[in-house]
Design a protein around this motif. Structure first.
Motif, PDB file in Angstrom:
ATOM      1  N   GLN A  22       0.830  -1.208   0.000  1.00  0.00           N
ATOM      2  CA  GLN A  22       0.000   0.000   0.000  1.00  0.00           C
ATOM      3  C   GLN A  22       0.862   1.254   0.000  1.00  0.00           C
ATOM      4  OE1 GLN A  22      -2.897   0.612   2.984  1.00  0.00           O
ATOM      5  NE2 GLN A  22      -4.510   0.141   1.510  1.00  0.00           N
ATOM      6  N   THR A  23       0.716   2.055  -1.045  1.00  0.00           N
ATOM      7  CA  THR A  23       1.475   3.299  -1.032  1.00  0.00           C
ATOM      8  C   THR A  23       0.527   4.477  -1.244  1.00  0.00           C
ATOM      9  OG1 THR A  23       1.893   3.200  -3.400  1.00  0.00           O
ATOM     10  CG2 THR A  23       3.563   2.238  -1.968  1.00  0.00           C
ATOM     11  N   ILE A  24       0.990   5.643  -0.803  1.00  0.00           N
ATOM     12  CA  ILE A  24       0.230   6.861  -1.056  1.00  0.00           C
ATOM     13  C   ILE A  24       1.117   7.822  -1.831  1.00  0.00           C
ATOM     14  CG2 ILE A  24      -1.288   6.700   0.960  1.00  0.00           C
ATOM     15  CD1 ILE A  24       0.642   8.675   2.381  1.00  0.00           C
ATOM     16  N   LEU A  25       0.502   8.681  -2.641  1.00  0.00           N
ATOM     17  CA  LEU A  25       1.239   9.737  -3.323  1.00  0.00           C
ATOM     18  C   LEU A  25       1.099  10.982  -2.448  1.00  0.00           C
ATOM     19  CD1 LEU A  25       2.741  10.686  -5.902  1.00  0.00           C
ATOM     20  CD2 LEU A  25       0.530  11.488  -6.737  1.00  0.00           C
ATOM     21  N   ALA A  26       2.235  11.489  -1.972  1.00  0.00           N
ATOM     22  CA  ALA A  26       2.120  12.568  -0.987  1.00  0.00           C
ATOM     23  C   ALA A  26       3.274  13.552  -1.057  1.00  0.00           C
ATOM     24  CB  ALA A  26       2.057  11.963   0.417  1.00  0.00           C
ATOM     25  N   ASP A  27       3.002  14.764  -0.573  1.00  0.00           N
ATOM     26  CA  ASP A  27       4.059  15.723  -0.259  1.00  0.00           C
ATOM     27  C   ASP A  27       4.318  15.590   1.242  1.00  0.00           C
ATOM     28  OD1 ASP A  27       3.827  16.595  -2.827  1.00  0.00           O
ATOM     29  OD2 ASP A  27       3.305  18.668  -2.332  1.00  0.00           O
ATOM     30  N   VAL A  28       5.593  15.602   1.613  1.00  0.00           N
ATOM     31  CA  VAL A  28       5.919  15.606   3.036  1.00  0.00           C
ATOM     32  C   VAL A  28       6.254  17.047   3.400  1.00  0.00           C
ATOM     33  CG1 VAL A  28       7.465  14.732   4.818  1.00  0.00           C
ATOM     34  CG2 VAL A  28       6.770  13.243   2.913  1.00  0.00           C
ATOM     35  N   VAL A  29       5.457  17.637   4.270  1.00  0.00           N
ATOM     36  CA  VAL A  29       5.575  19.072   4.550  1.00  0.00           C
ATOM     37  C   VAL A  29       5.694  19.327   6.039  1.00  0.00           C
ATOM     38  CG1 VAL A  29       4.197  19.616   2.490  1.00  0.00           C
ATOM     39  CG2 VAL A  29       3.078  19.455   4.724  1.00  0.00           C
ATOM     40  N   GLY A  30       6.219  20.508   6.368  1.00  0.00           N
ATOM     41  CA  GLY A  30       6.345  20.899   7.766  1.00  0.00           C
ATOM     42  C   GLY A  30       5.210  21.819   8.177  1.00  0.00           C
ATOM     43  N   PRO A  31       5.239  22.274   9.423  1.00  0.00           N
ATOM     44  CA  PRO A  31       4.172  23.137   9.932  1.00  0.00           C
ATOM     45  C   PRO A  31       4.344  24.619   9.602  1.00  0.00           C
ATOM     46  CG  PRO A  31       5.286  21.887  11.684  1.00  0.00           C
ATOM     47  CD  PRO A  31       6.158  21.849  10.487  1.00  0.00           C
ATOM     48  N   ILE A  32       5.441  24.995   8.905  1.00  0.00           N
ATOM     49  CA  ILE A  32       5.729  26.426   8.702  1.00  0.00           C
ATOM     50  C   ILE A  32       4.776  27.043   7.675  1.00  0.00           C
ATOM     51  CG2 ILE A  32       7.452  27.968   7.658  1.00  0.00           C
ATOM     52  CD1 ILE A  32       9.564  26.624   9.259  1.00  0.00           C
ATOM     53  N   CYS A  33       4.460  28.307   7.910  1.00  0.00           N
ATOM     54  CA  CYS A  33       3.503  29.012   7.057  1.00  0.00           C
ATOM     55  C   CYS A  33       4.162  29.521   5.785  1.00  0.00           C
ATOM     56  CB  CYS A  33       2.873  30.150   7.834  1.00  0.00           C
ATOM     57  SG  CYS A  33       2.145  29.561   9.352  1.00  0.00           S
ATOM     58  N   GLU A  34       4.593  28.599   4.943  1.00  0.00           N
ATOM     59  CA  GLU A  34       5.194  28.891   3.647  1.00  0.00           C
ATOM     60  C   GLU A  34       4.864  27.722   2.735  1.00  0.00           C
ATOM     61  OE1 GLU A  34       7.279  31.434   2.691  1.00  0.00           O
ATOM     62  OE2 GLU A  34       7.673  32.336   4.650  1.00  0.00           O
ATOM     63  N   SER A  35       4.459  27.997   1.506  1.00  0.00           N
ATOM     64  CA  SER A  35       4.232  26.889   0.572  1.00  0.00           C
ATOM     65  C   SER A  35       5.540  26.192   0.230  1.00  0.00           C
ATOM     66  CB  SER A  35       3.556  27.390  -0.697  1.00  0.00           C
ATOM     67  OG  SER A  35       2.249  27.801  -0.384  1.00  0.00           O
ATOM     68  N   GLY A  36       6.649  26.918   0.378  1.00  0.00           N
ATOM     69  CA  GLY A  36       7.964  26.329   0.118  1.00  0.00           C
ATOM     70  C   GLY A  36       8.427  25.408   1.230  1.00  0.00           C
ATOM     71  N   ASP A  37       7.632  25.275   2.265  1.00  0.00           N
ATOM     72  CA  ASP A  37       8.037  24.423   3.386  1.00  0.00           C
ATOM     73  C   ASP A  37       7.683  22.971   3.108  1.00  0.00           C
ATOM     74  OD1 ASP A  37       8.776  23.388   5.831  1.00  0.00           O
ATOM     75  OD2 ASP A  37       6.854  23.855   6.768  1.00  0.00           O
ATOM     76  N   TYR A  38       8.593  22.309   2.415  1.00  0.00           N
ATOM     77  CA  TYR A  38       8.383  20.877   2.188  1.00  0.00           C
ATOM     78  C   TYR A  38       9.717  20.151   2.290  1.00  0.00           C
ATOM     79  CZ  TYR A  38       9.995  22.165  -2.505  1.00  0.00           C
ATOM     80  OH  TYR A  38      10.728  22.670  -3.541  1.00  0.00           O
ATOM     81  N   LEU A  39       9.640  18.858   2.610  1.00  0.00           N
ATOM     82  CA  LEU A  39      10.833  18.019   2.677  1.00  0.00           C
ATOM     83  C   LEU A  39      10.874  17.068   1.500  1.00  0.00           C
ATOM     84  CD1 LEU A  39      10.696  17.394   6.520  1.00  0.00           C
ATOM     85  CD2 LEU A  39      12.234  18.937   5.299  1.00  0.00           C
ATOM     86  N   ALA A  40       9.706  16.841   0.892  1.00  0.00           N
ATOM     87  CA  ALA A  40       9.633  15.988  -0.299  1.00  0.00           C
ATOM     88  C   ALA A  40       8.330  16.300  -1.015  1.00  0.00           C
ATOM     89  CB  ALA A  40       9.661  14.515   0.102  1.00  0.00           C
ATOM     90  N   GLN A  41       8.361  16.160  -2.330  1.00  0.00           N
ATOM     91  CA  GLN A  41       7.151  16.402  -3.110  1.00  0.00           C
ATOM     92  C   GLN A  41       6.839  15.209  -3.995  1.00  0.00           C
ATOM     93  OE1 GLN A  41       8.290  20.291  -4.859  1.00  0.00           O
ATOM     94  NE2 GLN A  41       6.415  21.059  -3.918  1.00  0.00           N
ATOM     95  N   LYS A  42       5.545  14.952  -4.120  1.00  0.00           N
ATOM     96  CA  LYS A  42       5.041  13.905  -5.027  1.00  0.00           C
ATOM     97  C   LYS A  42       5.807  12.594  -4.859  1.00  0.00           C
ATOM     98  CE  LYS A  42       2.893  16.808  -8.489  1.00  0.00           C
ATOM     99  NZ  LYS A  42       3.595  17.999  -8.987  1.00  0.00           N
ATOM    100  N   ARG A  43       5.826  12.104  -3.639  1.00  0.00           N
ATOM    101  CA  ARG A  43       6.507  10.837  -3.360  1.00  0.00           C
ATOM    102  C   ARG A  43       5.505   9.710  -3.215  1.00  0.00           C
ATOM    103  NH1 ARG A  43      11.572  11.397  -1.047  1.00  0.00           N
ATOM    104  NH2 ARG A  43      12.410  13.215  -2.089  1.00  0.00           N
ATOM    105  N   ASN A  44       5.906   8.557  -3.679  1.00  0.00           N
ATOM    106  CA  ASN A  44       5.158   7.357  -3.364  1.00  0.00           C
ATOM    107  C   ASN A  44       5.723   6.801  -2.073  1.00  0.00           C
ATOM    108  OD1 ASN A  44       3.091   6.630  -5.317  1.00  0.00           O
ATOM    109  ND2 ASN A  44       4.771   6.787  -6.784  1.00  0.00           N
TER     110      ASN A  44
END
Ligand SMILES: *Cc1c(COP(=O)(O)O)cnc(C)c1O
Length: 420
Positions: free
Chosen positions: A334-356
Motif C-alpha cells: 500500500q502506497t500513497i502519493l504525498a508531499d511531506v511538509v512541515g508546519p511552517i507558514c510557507e508553501s515552500g516548506d516541504y521536505l519531499a514532493q510527489k513521493r510514493n
C-alpha cells in the motif's frame, strides 16, 4: 556499507534503534553515524594514498564540534570560511597548519586571527582581498602564505545555486588574470604565494568538469613556476557528489582519484582536497514524526514536525532526500502519493514532493535520509521553532552532541528596551 540499516524491520544507526533515541529525546533530531564518517574518511585517504594529500574537511557541511573533532582525530585538516569556523576548528584541536581559509569576504579581524594562529594558507579570491591581507600581515610583522583561487570558467553541471566555477559566479580570479595577480603577490612584501586552488561547485556527479578544471590548474602551475614563482601545492577544492537517493548515480571515487592523479602526479606538488558533503552527507539522517495525514486533491500531505527551518535543502536546492519509515510495515504494497511538509507558514516548506510512500499514519516516525551535510548547519528558528537536537551514534551507544534549544533560550536571545 551505510551506517543506517534495517534490523528486524526497525531502522538502526549502527547498532542503535532510531526509535529508541526518539523515545528518549523526542523528535525531530539529526542523527549521525561515527563509523560511517570514519569509513568515508579512510576511503578517501586510501584512494589518494600515493599522493599523500592534506584532506581539509570543508566544515561548513557540518560544523558540530563532535564531528570536526572526530575528523580531526582521523587526520583531517579544515577548510574554513569564517571566524566562527576558525574558532570551532581551533577549539576542536585541529592544528593550525592544516587549516585553509576560503571565502570571498574575509574581514581584517578574520585575517589577523588566522595569522595569529598560523594557518596553512589563505585562498585569495580577489585583488582587494590580497591588498588587505598584505596590510594586515604587515601590521603584525608576519608573512601570510597565500594561494589564488582560480575561476576556470567550467560548468560543473550541478544545481545553479551550488555552481561556482563559471566566470559569472562571484568566486575566484578568472584564470586569464592569474599571472598578473601572482606578479602582484610577488611585489607584496608580506605575502608568499604557495599554491593554486579551485572549487567549481557542489554535488558534482559528472567528473569531466574536474578533468577540465584540474588540467587547466596544472598547466597554470607549471607556467607560473617556470616564470620564477615557487608554488608548492594545488588545492582542487571539494564538490564531489553523493547519492541522496532517487537512483542518483554514485560517483566513482577511484575514477575521480585517477583523474586527479593524471594531472597532479607529474607535477610532483602537494595536493590539497576540501571535501565536505562526500564525508558526512550519507552519514546523517533527520528523524521526524507524522503529526497529520491530510487528504488533498490528487495527493495527500504528510504533515511532520520537522520543517524547512530544520532542513532547508529541498526548499533551497530542490534537493531530493529519500524518506524511509523507522518501522517497516508488513504490508509494503500500500502506497500513497504525498508531499511531506512541515508546519511552517510557507508553501515552500516541504521536505519531499510527489513521493510514493508506504502508507503512514499519525505518530509514525520517518527518516529523511542522507541529511548529514548542509542540514543542521543551515537550520534557523523561523516561526520561533527552536534548533533541534543532534545525536552521534557509536556502535550500540548514542550521545547528544547538541542539545535541543528550549523556547526559553530562544526568547532570552532578545532584549526589550526599557523605553517600550
Ligand atoms: C563548500 C566548499 C567546499 C565543500 O564542498 P562540498 O560540495 O561539500 O564538498 C570546499 N571548498 C570550498 C571553497 C567551499 O566553499
Amino acid at each position: 556499507m551505510s551506517g543506517f540499516e534495517y534490523k528486524k524491520g526497525a531502522l538502526h544507526a549502527e547498532q542503535v534503534n532510531l526509535a529508541d533515541i526518539a523515545k528518549e529525546i523526542g523528535t525531530p533530531f539529526y542523527c549521525y553515524s561515527k563509523s560511517e564518517i570514519e569509513q568515508r574518511f579512510a576511503q578517501l585517504q586510501s584512494a589518494f594514498a600515493d599522493l599523500n594529500p592534506l584532506i581539509a574537511y570543508a566544515m561548513k557541511a557540518n560544523s558540530n564540534q563532535a564531528i570536526i573533532s572526530l575528523l580531526g582525530k582521523a587526520g583531517a585538516g579544515a577548510d574554513i570560511v569564517s571566524l566562527g569556523e576558525l574558532e570551532r576548528a581551533n577549539a576542536a584541536g585541529i592544528v593550525a597548519n592544516k587549516i585553509i581559509f576560503s571565502g570571498v569576504g574575509k574581514s581584517e579581524k578574520e585575517m589577523s586571527r588566522a595569522l595569529e594562529l598560523g594557518i596553512h594558507c589563505f585562498n585569495l579570491e580577489s585583488v582587494p582581498e590580497l591588498e588587505r591581507l598584505n596590510k594586515v600581515a604587515n601590521k603584525m610583522g608576519v608573512i601570510a602564505p597565500v594561494s589564488v583561487r582560480i575561476n576556470p570558467d567550467v560548468d560543473a553541471k550541478t544545481h545553479a545555486k551550488i555552481s561556482t566555477g563559471k566566470f559569472d559566479n562571484k568566486f575566484g580570479i578568472p584564470y586569464i588574470d592569474a599571472k598578473t595577480v601572482f606578479e602582484k603577490i610577488k611585489n607584496s612584501a608580506n605575502l608568499k604565494a604557495i599554491g593554486l586552488d579551485m572549487h567549481i561547485g557542489s554535488q558534482i556527479i559528472n567528473l569531466e568538469p574536474y578533468n577540465e578544471a584540474i588540467s587547466l590548474l596544472a598547466g597554470l602551475f607549471s607556467e607560473l613556476n617556470e616564470n620564477g614563482h615557487s608554488l608548492e601545492h594545488i588545492d582542487i577544492g571539494g564538490g564531489l557528489g553523493i547519492s541522496h537517493g532517487n537512483n542518483e548515480p554514485i560517483v566513482d571515487l577511484l575514477e575521480y582519484a585517477k583523474i586527479v592523479r593524471s594531472h597532479i602526479a607529474p607535477l610532483n606538488c602537494k595536493l590539497i582536497l576540501e571535501p565536505g558533503r562526500w564525508l558526512v552527507g550519507n552519514a546523517g539522517v533527520l528523524i521526524t514524526k507524522v503529526e497529520y495525514i491530510k487528504q488533498g486533491a490528487g495527493k495527500d500531505f504528510v504533515i511532520v514536525n520537522a520543517a524547512m527551518n530544520d532542513l532547508l535543502r529541498p526548499t533551497l536546492y530542490e534537493a531530493h532526500h529519500d524518506i524511509l519509515p523507522l518501522t517497516k510495515t508488513k504490508d509494503n504494497s500500500q502506497t500513497i502519493l504525498a508531499d511531506v511538509v512541515g508546519p511552517i507558514c510557507e508553501s515552500g516548506d516541504y521536505l519531499a514532493q510527489k513521493r510514493n510512500l508506504n502508507s503512514l499514519k499519525q505518530d509514525d516516525l520517518i527518516a529523511i535520509m542522507n541529511a548529514g551535510a548542509y542540514g543542521a548547519v543551515m537550520a534557523g528558528t523561523y516561526n520561533s521553532r527552536p534548533l533541534i537536537a543532534e545525536v552521534l551514534v557509536k556502535d550500540d551507544k548514542f550521545e547528544i552532541i547538541r542539545k535541543r534549544q528550549t523556547i526559553a533560550e530562544l526568547i532570552a536571545l532578545d532584549d526589550v528596551p526599557s523605553w517600550i
